[in-house]
Design a protein around this motif. Sequence first.
Motif, PDB file in Angstrom:
ATOM      1  N   HIS A 134     -35.268  -7.532 -50.794  1.00 42.70           N
ATOM      2  CA  HIS A 134     -33.916  -8.026 -50.560  1.00 42.70           C
ATOM      3  C   HIS A 134     -33.878  -9.507 -50.188  1.00 42.70           C
ATOM      4  CE1 HIS A 134     -33.403  -3.661 -50.345  1.00 42.70           C
ATOM      5  NE2 HIS A 134     -32.191  -3.922 -50.812  1.00 42.70           N
ATOM      6  N   HIS A 135     -35.007 -10.173 -50.355  1.00 45.17           N
ATOM      7  CA  HIS A 135     -35.115 -11.626 -50.135  1.00 45.17           C
ATOM      8  C   HIS A 135     -34.547 -12.045 -48.776  1.00 45.17           C
ATOM      9  CE1 HIS A 135     -36.347 -11.827 -54.281  1.00 45.17           C
ATOM     10  NE2 HIS A 135     -35.251 -11.190 -54.639  1.00 45.17           N
ATOM     11  N   ILE A 136     -34.886 -11.280 -47.764  1.00 40.50           N
ATOM     12  CA  ILE A 136     -34.459 -11.597 -46.398  1.00 40.50           C
ATOM     13  C   ILE A 136     -35.317 -12.764 -45.913  1.00 40.50           C
ATOM     14  CG2 ILE A 136     -34.389 -10.726 -44.022  1.00 40.50           C
ATOM     15  CD1 ILE A 136     -33.921  -7.929 -45.292  1.00 40.50           C
ATOM     16  N   PRO A 137     -34.706 -13.816 -45.401  1.00 44.96           N
ATOM     17  CA  PRO A 137     -35.491 -14.960 -44.924  1.00 44.96           C
ATOM     18  C   PRO A 137     -36.437 -14.528 -43.804  1.00 44.96           C
ATOM     19  CG  PRO A 137     -33.128 -15.442 -44.875  1.00 44.96           C
ATOM     20  CD  PRO A 137     -33.271 -13.999 -45.211  1.00 44.96           C
ATOM     21  N   VAL A 138     -37.696 -14.864 -43.958  1.00 49.76           N
ATOM     22  CA  VAL A 138     -38.688 -14.421 -42.973  1.00 49.76           C
ATOM     23  C   VAL A 138     -38.450 -15.051 -41.599  1.00 49.76           C
ATOM     24  CG1 VAL A 138     -40.473 -13.787 -44.631  1.00 49.76           C
ATOM     25  CG2 VAL A 138     -40.353 -16.141 -43.790  1.00 49.76           C
ATOM     26  N   ASN A 139     -37.752 -16.173 -41.557  1.00 51.06           N
ATOM     27  CA  ASN A 139     -37.452 -16.786 -40.254  1.00 51.06           C
ATOM     28  C   ASN A 139     -36.275 -16.088 -39.560  1.00 51.06           C
ATOM     29  OD1 ASN A 139     -35.509 -17.756 -42.003  1.00 51.06           O
ATOM     30  ND2 ASN A 139     -35.453 -19.788 -41.075  1.00 51.06           N
ATOM     31  N   ARG A 140     -35.672 -15.098 -40.223  1.00 52.50           N
ATOM     32  CA  ARG A 140     -34.577 -14.321 -39.619  1.00 52.50           C
ATOM     33  C   ARG A 140     -34.940 -12.842 -39.484  1.00 52.50           C
ATOM     34  NH1 ARG A 140     -32.510 -16.872 -36.490  1.00 52.50           N
ATOM     35  NH2 ARG A 140     -30.854 -15.356 -36.308  1.00 52.50           N
ATOM     36  N   PHE A 141     -36.222 -12.523 -39.644  1.00 49.11           N
ATOM     37  CA  PHE A 141     -36.692 -11.139 -39.539  1.00 49.11           C
ATOM     38  C   PHE A 141     -37.624 -11.036 -38.342  1.00 49.11           C
ATOM     39  CE2 PHE A 141     -39.751  -7.764 -40.887  1.00 49.11           C
ATOM     40  CZ  PHE A 141     -38.865  -6.701 -40.832  1.00 49.11           C
ATOM     41  N   PHE A 142     -37.336 -10.096 -37.441  1.00 45.11           N
ATOM     42  CA  PHE A 142     -38.070  -9.984 -36.187  1.00 45.11           C
ATOM     43  C   PHE A 142     -38.408  -8.525 -35.889  1.00 45.11           C
ATOM     44  CE2 PHE A 142     -35.049 -13.461 -36.003  1.00 45.11           C
ATOM     45  CZ  PHE A 142     -35.857 -14.542 -35.668  1.00 45.11           C
ATOM     46  N   ALA A 143     -39.351  -8.322 -35.007  1.00 41.44           N
ATOM     47  CA  ALA A 143     -39.702  -6.987 -34.535  1.00 41.44           C
ATOM     48  C   ALA A 143     -39.397  -6.921 -33.037  1.00 41.44           C
ATOM     49  CB  ALA A 143     -41.173  -6.701 -34.783  1.00 41.44           C
ATOM     50  N   PHE A 144     -38.869  -5.770 -32.610  1.00 46.57           N
ATOM     51  CA  PHE A 144     -38.508  -5.596 -31.208  1.00 46.57           C
ATOM     52  C   PHE A 144     -39.011  -4.241 -30.728  1.00 46.57           C
ATOM     53  CE2 PHE A 144     -35.216  -4.174 -28.084  1.00 46.57           C
ATOM     54  CZ  PHE A 144     -35.565  -5.043 -27.063  1.00 46.57           C
ATOM     55  N   LYS A 145     -39.829  -4.266 -29.673  1.00 46.69           N
ATOM     56  CA  LYS A 145     -40.393  -3.068 -29.044  1.00 46.69           C
ATOM     57  C   LYS A 145     -41.133  -2.160 -30.038  1.00 46.69           C
ATOM     58  CE  LYS A 145     -37.561  -2.636 -24.959  1.00 46.69           C
ATOM     59  NZ  LYS A 145     -36.838  -1.741 -24.091  1.00 46.69           N
ATOM     60  N   ILE A 146     -41.822  -2.787 -30.966  1.00 45.49           N
ATOM     61  CA  ILE A 146     -42.636  -2.027 -31.919  1.00 45.49           C
ATOM     62  C   ILE A 146     -43.766  -2.920 -32.395  1.00 45.49           C
ATOM     63  CG2 ILE A 146     -41.347  -2.628 -34.004  1.00 45.49           C
ATOM     64  CD1 ILE A 146     -41.673   0.381 -34.805  1.00 45.49           C
ATOM     65  N   THR A 147     -44.924  -2.329 -32.600  1.00 47.10           N
ATOM     66  CA  THR A 147     -46.065  -3.075 -33.111  1.00 47.10           C
ATOM     67  C   THR A 147     -46.513  -2.416 -34.407  1.00 47.10           C
ATOM     68  OG1 THR A 147     -46.759  -3.627 -30.884  1.00 47.10           O
ATOM     69  CG2 THR A 147     -48.395  -3.858 -32.613  1.00 47.10           C
ATOM     70  N   SER A 148     -46.541  -3.200 -35.472  1.00 46.78           N
ATOM     71  CA  SER A 148     -46.972  -2.677 -36.767  1.00 46.78           C
ATOM     72  C   SER A 148     -47.569  -3.813 -37.579  1.00 46.78           C
ATOM     73  CB  SER A 148     -45.789  -2.057 -37.512  1.00 46.78           C
ATOM     74  OG  SER A 148     -46.163  -1.701 -38.813  1.00 46.78           O
ATOM     75  N   GLY A 149     -48.869  -3.732 -37.817  1.00 50.72           N
ATOM     76  CA  GLY A 149     -49.512  -4.744 -38.648  1.00 50.72           C
ATOM     77  C   GLY A 149     -49.090  -4.633 -40.100  1.00 50.72           C
ATOM     78  N   SER A 150     -48.687  -3.434 -40.518  1.00 46.69           N
ATOM     79  CA  SER A 150     -48.321  -3.244 -41.925  1.00 46.69           C
ATOM     80  C   SER A 150     -47.037  -3.993 -42.276  1.00 46.69           C
ATOM     81  CB  SER A 150     -48.185  -1.760 -42.255  1.00 46.69           C
ATOM     82  OG  SER A 150     -47.180  -1.160 -41.478  1.00 46.69           O
ATOM     83  N   VAL A 151     -46.133  -4.157 -41.324  1.00 49.46           N
ATOM     84  CA  VAL A 151     -44.903  -4.897 -41.630  1.00 49.46           C
ATOM     85  C   VAL A 151     -45.241  -6.353 -41.933  1.00 49.46           C
ATOM     86  CG1 VAL A 151     -44.206  -5.540 -39.282  1.00 49.46           C
ATOM     87  CG2 VAL A 151     -42.475  -5.150 -40.997  1.00 49.46           C
ATOM     88  N   ASP A 152     -46.208  -6.922 -41.220  1.00 48.23           N
ATOM     89  CA  ASP A 152     -46.649  -8.292 -41.503  1.00 48.23           C
ATOM     90  C   ASP A 152     -47.259  -8.378 -42.897  1.00 48.23           C
ATOM     91  OD1 ASP A 152     -45.938  -9.037 -38.913  1.00 48.23           O
ATOM     92  OD2 ASP A 152     -47.955  -8.720 -38.132  1.00 48.23           O
ATOM     93  N   PHE A 153     -48.082  -7.408 -43.225  1.00 49.06           N
ATOM     94  CA  PHE A 153     -48.767  -7.421 -44.515  1.00 49.06           C
ATOM     95  C   PHE A 153     -47.778  -7.325 -45.670  1.00 49.06           C
ATOM     96  CE2 PHE A 153     -50.800  -5.183 -48.062  1.00 49.06           C
ATOM     97  CZ  PHE A 153     -51.855  -6.036 -48.314  1.00 49.06           C
ATOM     98  N   TYR A 154     -46.880  -6.353 -45.614  1.00 49.24           N
ATOM     99  CA  TYR A 154     -45.962  -6.139 -46.733  1.00 49.24           C
ATOM    100  C   TYR A 154     -44.832  -7.162 -46.779  1.00 49.24           C
ATOM    101  CZ  TYR A 154     -48.400  -1.895 -47.939  1.00 49.24           C
ATOM    102  OH  TYR A 154     -49.353  -1.007 -48.336  1.00 49.24           O
TER     103      TYR A 154
END
Length: 185
Positions: A134-154
Amino acid sequence: SHYKLPHYIFVVFPFVAIMTAKTVFDLIENPARKKALSVLSIVQTVVSVLLWVFALVCMTVFFPCKNLLVWLLMAPCVILTFHYSRKTFNGAVRLVLPSLISMLGVNLMLTVHFFPHLLSYQGGSHAGLFVRAHHIPVNRFFAFKITSGSVDFYAQSIVPRLDSASLKDTLQKGEAWIYCGPDGK
């Protein structure tokens, strides 16, 4: 990386491979060790059978495989494993080839069938793929109270982790996409 410690063992693998090769060579070349070679061949055959049982369970029970190509790739591996396990072959062939073919075949099944199905249950990979699709700008995508290395990878970027204070600041700056679990929701 959040899990460095288990990877320290990787440097030992080449040395273990050399020691294993020497032991196998000694077993095959030394006629006095024929009994040990025979026992080890039986153990290897049992392990190969267990690997194929595991593969069959994965392909029929856990994630039923409807792809005929996967079954066609597995069939020759199973046949060759049991073909080379017969007593008509010498020690080296009987000891090495069935194990090698079993490992290659089961890993092929894991790679082309099992892991793709298993990863469908990983939320981080879905979130990362969603960000890219969905071409979401990576500078506007964040993680809150969750840790997932796979989200960084994908997502193909390092997803910043927010705490409660930085979450409020981020939301006041405009539109933001927040990846979180039930606690963060």
